[in-house]
Structure formats: structure tokens, C-alpha cells
Design a protein around this motif. Structure first.
Motif, PDB file in Angstrom:
ATOM      1  N   PHE A   1     -10.086  -2.086  -8.929  1.00 48.80           N
ATOM      2  CA  PHE A   1     -11.223  -1.771  -8.060  1.00 48.80           C
ATOM      3  C   PHE A   1     -10.750  -1.162  -6.751  1.00 48.80           C
ATOM      4  CE2 PHE A   1     -14.337  -3.171  -4.752  1.00 48.80           C
ATOM      5  CZ  PHE A   1     -15.403  -2.386  -5.177  1.00 48.80           C
ATOM      6  N   LEU A   2     -11.355  -0.049  -6.388  1.00 50.63           N
ATOM      7  CA  LEU A   2     -11.115   0.590  -5.097  1.00 50.63           C
ATOM      8  C   LEU A   2     -12.380   0.492  -4.264  1.00 50.63           C
ATOM      9  CD1 LEU A   2      -9.369   2.529  -3.221  1.00 50.63           C
ATOM     10  CD2 LEU A   2     -10.694   4.377  -4.267  1.00 50.63           C
ATOM     11  N   PRO A   3     -12.365  -0.258  -3.148  1.00 47.75           N
ATOM     12  CA  PRO A   3     -13.543  -0.314  -2.284  1.00 47.75           C
ATOM     13  C   PRO A   3     -13.698   0.972  -1.491  1.00 47.75           C
ATOM     14  CG  PRO A   3     -11.745  -1.541  -1.300  1.00 47.75           C
ATOM     15  CD  PRO A   3     -11.262  -1.087  -2.656  1.00 47.75           C
ATOM     16  N   ALA A   4     -14.841   1.136  -0.871  1.00 52.27           N
ATOM     17  CA  ALA A   4     -15.105   2.352  -0.096  1.00 52.27           C
ATOM     18  C   ALA A   4     -14.138   2.503   1.075  1.00 52.27           C
ATOM     19  CB  ALA A   4     -16.542   2.349   0.400  1.00 52.27           C
ATOM     20  N   SER A   5     -13.536   1.400   1.523  1.00 53.59           N
ATOM     21  CA  SER A   5     -12.631   1.431   2.672  1.00 53.59           C
ATOM     22  C   SER A   5     -11.207   1.823   2.306  1.00 53.59           C
ATOM     23  CB  SER A   5     -12.605   0.055   3.342  1.00 53.59           C
ATOM     24  OG  SER A   5     -12.120  -0.916   2.428  1.00 53.59           O
ATOM     25  N   SER A   6     -10.921   2.081   1.052  1.00 50.54           N
ATOM     26  CA  SER A   6      -9.613   2.431   0.473  1.00 50.54           C
ATOM     27  C   SER A   6      -8.785   1.201   0.147  1.00 50.54           C
ATOM     28  CB  SER A   6      -8.793   3.391   1.353  1.00 50.54           C
ATOM     29  OG  SER A   6      -8.052   2.705   2.336  1.00 50.54           O
ATOM     30  N   GLY A   7      -9.019   0.074   0.818  1.00 43.05           N
ATOM     31  CA  GLY A   7      -8.312  -1.154   0.496  1.00 43.05           C
ATOM     32  C   GLY A   7      -6.869  -1.192   0.946  1.00 43.05           C
ATOM     33  N   VAL A   8      -6.424  -0.193   1.696  1.00 44.63           N
ATOM     34  CA  VAL A   8      -5.037  -0.141   2.167  1.00 44.63           C
ATOM     35  C   VAL A   8      -4.881  -1.012   3.408  1.00 44.63           C
ATOM     36  CG1 VAL A   8      -3.276   1.363   3.175  1.00 44.63           C
ATOM     37  CG2 VAL A   8      -4.609   2.141   1.202  1.00 44.63           C
ATOM     38  N   TYR A   9      -3.848  -1.832   3.410  1.00 41.82           N
ATOM     39  CA  TYR A   9      -3.573  -2.684   4.576  1.00 41.82           C
ATOM     40  C   TYR A   9      -2.804  -1.875   5.616  1.00 41.82           C
ATOM     41  CZ  TYR A   9      -5.045  -6.496   1.576  1.00 41.82           C
ATOM     42  OH  TYR A   9      -5.775  -7.323   0.755  1.00 41.82           O
ATOM     43  N   PRO A  10      -3.349  -1.730   6.831  1.00 42.63           N
ATOM     44  CA  PRO A  10      -2.728  -0.839   7.818  1.00 42.63           C
ATOM     45  C   PRO A  10      -1.380  -1.311   8.333  1.00 42.63           C
ATOM     46  CG  PRO A  10      -4.553  -2.070   8.800  1.00 42.63           C
ATOM     47  CD  PRO A  10      -4.600  -2.333   7.332  1.00 42.63           C
ATOM     48  N   ASP A  11      -1.121  -2.624   8.271  1.00 41.22           N
ATOM     49  CA  ASP A  11       0.138  -3.152   8.807  1.00 41.22           C
ATOM     50  C   ASP A  11       1.216  -3.313   7.740  1.00 41.22           C
ATOM     51  OD1 ASP A  11      -1.355  -5.098   7.580  1.00 41.22           O
ATOM     52  OD2 ASP A  11      -0.860  -6.688   8.992  1.00 41.22           O
ATOM     53  N   LEU A  12       0.966  -2.806   6.530  1.00 44.66           N
ATOM     54  CA  LEU A  12       1.970  -2.768   5.473  1.00 44.66           C
ATOM     55  C   LEU A  12       2.335  -1.321   5.186  1.00 44.66           C
ATOM     56  CD1 LEU A  12       0.597  -5.354   2.858  1.00 44.66           C
ATOM     57  CD2 LEU A  12       2.261  -5.755   4.688  1.00 44.66           C
TER      58      LEU A  12
ATOM     59  N   PHE B   1       2.185  -5.564  -2.894  1.00 43.96           N
ATOM     60  CA  PHE B   1       1.189  -6.626  -2.764  1.00 43.96           C
ATOM     61  C   PHE B   1       0.198  -6.586  -3.927  1.00 43.96           C
ATOM     62  CE2 PHE B   1      -2.988  -8.089  -1.276  1.00 43.96           C
ATOM     63  CZ  PHE B   1      -2.669  -9.396  -0.915  1.00 43.96           C
ATOM     64  N   ALA B   2      -0.284  -5.376  -4.265  1.00 49.37           N
ATOM     65  CA  ALA B   2      -1.227  -5.246  -5.372  1.00 49.37           C
ATOM     66  C   ALA B   2      -0.591  -5.690  -6.689  1.00 49.37           C
ATOM     67  CB  ALA B   2      -1.710  -3.799  -5.488  1.00 49.37           C
ATOM     68  N   ALA B   3       0.668  -5.349  -6.894  1.00 45.46           N
ATOM     69  CA  ALA B   3       1.364  -5.759  -8.114  1.00 45.46           C
ATOM     70  C   ALA B   3       1.510  -7.270  -8.169  1.00 45.46           C
ATOM     71  CB  ALA B   3       2.735  -5.092  -8.184  1.00 45.46           C
ATOM     72  N   THR B   4       1.779  -7.900  -7.022  1.00 47.32           N
ATOM     73  CA  THR B   4       1.916  -9.355  -6.967  1.00 47.32           C
ATOM     74  C   THR B   4       0.595 -10.043  -7.274  1.00 47.32           C
ATOM     75  OG1 THR B   4       3.689  -9.176  -5.322  1.00 47.32           O
ATOM     76  CG2 THR B   4       2.583 -11.305  -5.506  1.00 47.32           C
TER      77      THR B   4
ATOM     78  N   ASP C   1       8.653  -2.877  -9.894  1.00 45.34           N
ATOM     79  CA  ASP C   1       9.544  -1.881  -9.282  1.00 45.34           C
ATOM     80  C   ASP C   1       9.397  -0.525  -9.964  1.00 45.34           C
ATOM     81  OD1 ASP C   1      10.534  -3.711  -7.499  1.00 45.34           O
ATOM     82  OD2 ASP C   1      12.359  -4.143  -8.647  1.00 45.34           O
ATOM     83  N   GLU C   2       9.426  -0.547 -11.292  1.00 41.30           N
ATOM     84  CA  GLU C   2       9.320   0.696 -12.051  1.00 41.30           C
ATOM     85  C   GLU C   2       7.964   1.365 -11.831  1.00 41.30           C
ATOM     86  OE1 GLU C   2       9.556   2.265 -16.703  1.00 41.30           O
ATOM     87  OE2 GLU C   2      10.046   0.181 -16.205  1.00 41.30           O
ATOM     88  N   ARG C   3       6.909   0.563 -11.851  1.00 45.00           N
ATOM     89  CA  ARG C   3       5.559   1.100 -11.686  1.00 45.00           C
ATOM     90  C   ARG C   3       5.367   1.660 -10.276  1.00 45.00           C
ATOM     91  NH1 ARG C   3       1.453   3.654 -14.044  1.00 45.00           N
ATOM     92  NH2 ARG C   3      -0.600   2.812 -13.561  1.00 45.00           N
ATOM     93  N   ILE C   4       5.867   0.981  -9.274  1.00 46.77           N
ATOM     94  CA  ILE C   4       5.717   1.445  -7.892  1.00 46.77           C
ATOM     95  C   ILE C   4       6.447   2.763  -7.691  1.00 46.77           C
ATOM     96  CG2 ILE C   4       6.379   0.948  -5.498  1.00 46.77           C
ATOM     97  CD1 ILE C   4       5.769  -2.040  -6.175  1.00 46.77           C
ATOM     98  N   ARG C   5       7.663   2.863  -8.200  1.00 48.16           N
ATOM     99  CA  ARG C   5       8.402   4.127  -8.083  1.00 48.16           C
ATOM    100  C   ARG C   5       7.640   5.263  -8.753  1.00 48.16           C
ATOM    101  NH1 ARG C   5      13.047   0.873  -9.022  1.00 48.16           N
ATOM    102  NH2 ARG C   5      12.898   1.314 -11.261  1.00 48.16           N
ATOM    103  N   ALA C   6       7.091   4.977  -9.932  1.00 47.26           N
ATOM    104  CA  ALA C   6       6.358   6.014 -10.666  1.00 47.26           C
ATOM    105  C   ALA C   6       5.108   6.440  -9.909  1.00 47.26           C
ATOM    106  CB  ALA C   6       5.993   5.500 -12.057  1.00 47.26           C
TER     107      ALA C   6
ATOM    108  N   VAL D   1      -6.099   4.327  -4.560  1.00 50.29           N
ATOM    109  CA  VAL D   1      -6.293   4.492  -6.003  1.00 50.29           C
ATOM    110  C   VAL D   1      -5.074   3.968  -6.755  1.00 50.29           C
ATOM    111  CG1 VAL D   1      -6.549   6.171  -7.868  1.00 50.29           C
ATOM    112  CG2 VAL D   1      -7.891   6.420  -5.772  1.00 50.29           C
ATOM    113  N   ALA D   2      -3.882   4.271  -6.240  1.00 45.44           N
ATOM    114  CA  ALA D   2      -2.661   3.776  -6.887  1.00 45.44           C
ATOM    115  C   ALA D   2      -2.631   2.249  -6.902  1.00 45.44           C
ATOM    116  CB  ALA D   2      -1.433   4.317  -6.160  1.00 45.44           C
ATOM    117  N   MET D   3      -3.088   1.613  -5.841  1.00 46.38           N
ATOM    118  CA  MET D   3      -3.143   0.147  -5.800  1.00 46.38           C
ATOM    119  C   MET D   3      -4.114  -0.393  -6.848  1.00 46.38           C
ATOM    120  SD  MET D   3      -3.157  -0.389  -1.656  1.00 46.38           S
ATOM    121  CE  MET D   3      -3.552  -2.148  -1.734  1.00 46.38           C
ATOM    122  N   ALA D   4      -5.217   0.315  -7.051  1.00 48.15           N
ATOM    123  CA  ALA D   4      -6.217  -0.132  -8.019  1.00 48.15           C
ATOM    124  C   ALA D   4      -5.720  -0.010  -9.451  1.00 48.15           C
ATOM    125  CB  ALA D   4      -7.512   0.665  -7.844  1.00 48.15           C
ATOM    126  N   LEU D   5      -4.806   0.920  -9.706  1.00 48.19           N
ATOM    127  CA  LEU D   5      -4.357   1.135 -11.077  1.00 48.19           C
ATOM    128  C   LEU D   5      -2.900   0.727 -11.306  1.00 48.19           C
ATOM    129  CD1 LEU D   5      -2.540   3.979 -10.985  1.00 48.19           C
ATOM    130  CD2 LEU D   5      -4.816   4.979 -10.824  1.00 48.19           C
TER     131      LEU D   5
END
Length: 271
Positions: free
Chosen positions: A69-80, A88-91, A101-106, A134-138
Motif C-alpha cells: 500500500f502506498l498512501p497519498a503522502s508517499s509513506g517515505v520517512y524523512p529522517d531515514l 524498514f519496509a522489508a523488516t 539486501d538483494e531486493r533493496i539493491r534491485a 512505490v518501491a517500499m510498497a512492493l
């Protein structure tokens, strides 16, 4: 397996914000939900994501672990940083360290964010934040991907990049439901749902919606009189419910939505 809503209504603060919405999305399908501010787009997506309980109707959605899920706010944490946001999303989705690690690099490579991996979310451009969101959502390769206005407010290049990401997920057989204010984008979807004040005014494949526009649309060089005219670029268009004389314009999805709004207003005035 399909997901969706059947006759879903939502009342908030005594106001009906969603009125009998129905949609289905299958693996590999893309459904675009279109409407202006206050049309009910975000409420529909929130219900499908399990974040908002419907007042009436039925909801069929993926389990939380298989939903992105991607909220309208993008869901990105500004201090990360960009990489930390993905970590964080993977965790949250309980991905193993090696797989994460592999997924994040990709994903950093696919989104063009590798060089910005160490940059704080607050220092990313609007387009970069949306791509990261979007990458965090998927990140966990969900079965159902729900995106609330993923391309709003970003530049044309970033919009194209985001649609490439979305199409890539659909090609992977993810089911995608997204909201957008851009009708040219909605034409890329397999199905379009047009909302107005919580009501579904148009629904179906883009080509089918356009083909079903009643009457004729004609061109005008100057602003014509009457209630059925609207501006497109430097010229005007006029809807003639029963046909008429003059140059006939082949309608597109934007014309179909305008005509539907005109018909809704006419019917409301007759009540």
C-alpha cells in the motif's frame, strides 16, 4: 484469485463518502480509480487495503503480508535514508536479511535511486520520493498493490518511470489498483472506475467507456451558449445529446468523463 469490492458504502461524520462502489481486479490486472478531490478515491482504496471499515457491502482483499500500500503522502520517512526506508519496509514484512539486501539493491537500481541510497528522505525530490514510496510498497513482491495517486505532483519523466514500475508489477502477475487525477494515465489501465461524490458514474475498459458516449461531441472556435460546453486547450467542445450539425470530434476518456458529469448534473437538476 480476484480481489475487490461489492456494493461498498462508507459513511464518515454522518456523510456518505462512498456509495455502492464495486470493482474487481485479477492478477496481472490494473484498475484506475479516477475522480476529483472529495470524490471518494482515497476512501475506496483505504477500504480495499483494510484500513477503513465499510458501512455496507463486501470486501475481498489480500492478507496483510501479501498486500502493498502506498498512501497519498508517499509513506517515505524523512529522517531515514532511501536505503533505510526500504530496509524498514522489508523488516515490517519480515523479509530475511539476505533476501532484503538483494531486493533493496534491485529496487534502488530499477528506480534509479542507487546514487541517492544514502540521502535522507527529506532531501529527495518529489519524483524520487514517489518512486521510493512505490518501491517500499512492493519491496515484498505483494499479490495486491494499492497505490493512492502515485504520480500526482511529479514531473513527466518521473511519471513515466513510475508507470514502468507499475506495469512491471502487473507483468509479474500482481493485481494493481491505483487512483489518479490524470485521465491520460487512466487510459493505460485495463479498467477505469470514475467516482463523483462517492458515486460510480462510469466503469469499464477505457475503450468501452469512450465507445459508449451518447450523442455527438462537436468543435467550436469560440465559447458557445448552453450548458453542454467545455474548454479543451485553445478550443471548445459541445456535447449534443441528440446529434446535430458541424464537425464531429472523436471522443477520448476525458470527453467521456465530462459528458458523464454533465448528465449527472442534468439528472440531479431534474430530481
Amino acid at each position: 484469485m480476484t480481489w475487490g469490492l461489492t456494493g461498498v458504502s462508507v459513511t464518515r461524520g454522518g456523510r456518505l463518502v462512498l456509495d455502492g462502489a464495486t470493482l474487481d481486479v485479477a492478477p496481472g490486472g490494473i484498475v484506475a480509480v479516477v475522480g476529483g478531490d472529495g470524490s471518494g478515491k482515497s476512501s475506496l482504496l483505504a477500504v480495499l487495503a483494510g484500513l477503513l471499515a465499510p458501512t455496507a457491502g463486501q470486501v475481498g482483499t489480500a492478507t496483510r503480508s501479501r498486500l502493498g500500500f502506498l498512501p497519498a503522502s508517499s509513506g517515505v520517512y524523512p529522517d531515514l535514508t532511501a536505503a533505510e526506508n526500504l530496509r524498514f519496509a522489508a523488516t515490517v514484512h519480515r523479509m530475511g536479511s539476505a533476501a532484503a539486501d538483494e531486493r533493496i539493491r534491485a529496487l534502488l537500481a530499477i528506480t534509479g535511486l542507487t546514487a541517492a541510497a544514502g540521502r535522507l528522505g527529506a532531501r529527495l525530490s518529489g519524483g524520487m520520493r514517489q518512486k521510493l514510496g512505490v518501491a517500499m510498497a512492493l519491496v515484498h513482491q505483494p499479490d495486491l498493490l494499492i497505490l493512492d495517486e502515485p504520480t500526482t505532483g511529479v514531473d513527466p519523466v518521473s511519471r513515466a518511470d513510475l508507470w514502468w514500475l507499475i506495469a512491471r508489477e502487473a507483468a509479474r502477475c500482481a493485481a494493481v489498483v491505483l487512483s489518479t487525477t490524470y485521465l491520460d494515465e487512466a487510459e493505460r489501465a485495463g479498467e477505469v472506475v470514475v467516482l463523483d461524490h462517492g458515486r460510480t458514474v462510469l466503469q469499464g475498459a477505457p475503450a468501452g467507456i469512450v465507445a459508449a458516449v451518447p450523442g455527438q461531441i462537436r468543435a467550436a472556435d469560440s465559447r458557445p451558449s448552453g450548458p453542454y460546453a467545455w474548454r479543451r486547450g485553445r478550443s471548445w467542445r459541445v456535447w449534443h445529446p441528440a446529434g446535430g450539425d458541424g464537425e464531429v470530434i472523436r471522443p477520448d476518456l476525458q470527453d467521456a468523463v465530462v459528458v458523464a458529469a454533465l448528465r449527472e448534473a442534468e439528472e440531479a437538476g431534474d430530481e
